[in-house]
Design a protein around this motif. Structure first.
Motif, mmCIF file in Angstrom:
data_model
loop_
_atom_site.group_PDB
_atom_site.id
_atom_site.type_symbol
_atom_site.label_atom_id
_atom_site.label_comp_id
_atom_site.label_asym_id
_atom_site.label_seq_id
_atom_site.Cartn_x
_atom_site.Cartn_y
_atom_site.Cartn_z
ATOM 1 N N TRP A 30 18.425 31.249 2.446
ATOM 2 C CA TRP A 30 19.078 31.426 1.152
ATOM 3 C C TRP A 30 20.104 32.559 1.228
ATOM 4 N N HIS A 81 23.110 31.494 3.040
ATOM 5 C CA HIS A 81 23.949 30.636 2.194
ATOM 6 C C HIS A 81 24.749 31.484 1.198
ATOM 7 N N ASP A 104 27.244 21.896 -5.199
ATOM 8 C CA ASP A 104 26.777 23.182 -4.682
ATOM 9 C C ASP A 104 26.058 23.965 -5.781
ATOM 10 N N ALA A 152 22.145 24.808 -5.549
ATOM 11 C CA ALA A 152 21.823 26.224 -5.391
ATOM 12 C C ALA A 152 21.044 26.748 -6.602
ATOM 13 N N TYR A 168 28.413 24.468 5.753
ATOM 14 C CA TYR A 168 28.024 24.958 4.434
ATOM 15 C C TYR A 168 27.090 23.962 3.742
ATOM 16 N N ARG A 179 23.652 23.400 5.522
ATOM 17 C CA ARG A 179 22.708 24.488 5.216
ATOM 18 C C ARG A 179 22.136 24.300 3.810
ATOM 19 N N LEU A 180 22.997 23.957 2.858
ATOM 20 C CA LEU A 180 22.539 23.713 1.488
ATOM 21 C C LEU A 180 21.528 22.569 1.465
#
Length: 109
Positions: A15, A18, A43, A47, A90, A93-94
Motif C-alpha cells: 500500500w 502504491h 484507481d 484504492a 501502477y 500493483r493496484l
C-alpha cells in the motif's frame, strides 16, 4: 496477533509503495475501450476500498466489497490494454492489492 491483523500488516508495505507511486501522467483522463472505464476513477475506487479495509482492520462493508470485486473485474479487462510500462506497473500493483484484500473477505452470499 490474529490472522486478520497479520494480513493487514502484510498489505501495508505494498500500500505504501502504491501511495508513493505517481499516477501515470499518460493515463490521466484516459478511458479504456470497450466500455469506457475512466482510469482515474478506477484507481480512486479501488484504492478507496483498500484504504477502508486497512483502516477497518481488515473488514469491508458489503457495498465496498461489491465495489472492490467489480473493480477487480475492470482491472482484469483494462490492464492488458495499457501499453505504457509505468502505467502497467501502477495498475498491476493496484490489482495485487485489490486481490489481496478480496481474498480476505467472505464470499458472495
Amino acid at each position: 496477533m490474529s490472522r486478520l491483523s497479520e494480513q493487514v500488516q502484510s498489505a501495508v508495505p505494498l500500500w505504501h509503495e502504491h501511495l508513493r507511486a505517481p499516477f501515470p501522467a499518460g493515463l490521466r483522463g484516459a478511458e479504456s475501450e470497450p466500455g469506457g472505464t475512466d482510469l482515474v476513477l478506477l484507481d480512486a475506487d479501488t484504492a478507496g476500498c483498500v484504504l477502508t479495509w486497512l483502516n477497518n482492520g481488515g473488514t469491508l462493508d458489503p457495498e465496498r466489497t461489491r465495489t472492490l470485486r467489480s473493480r477487480i473485474d475492470d482491472l482484469d479487462r483494462v490492464i492488458p490494454e495499457i501499453t505504457e510500462p509505468a502505467g502497467m506497473q501502477y495498475y498491476q500493483r493496484l490489482r495485487r492489492l485489490a486481490l489481496f484484500v478480496s481474498a480476505t473477505l467472505p464470499g458472495d452470499g
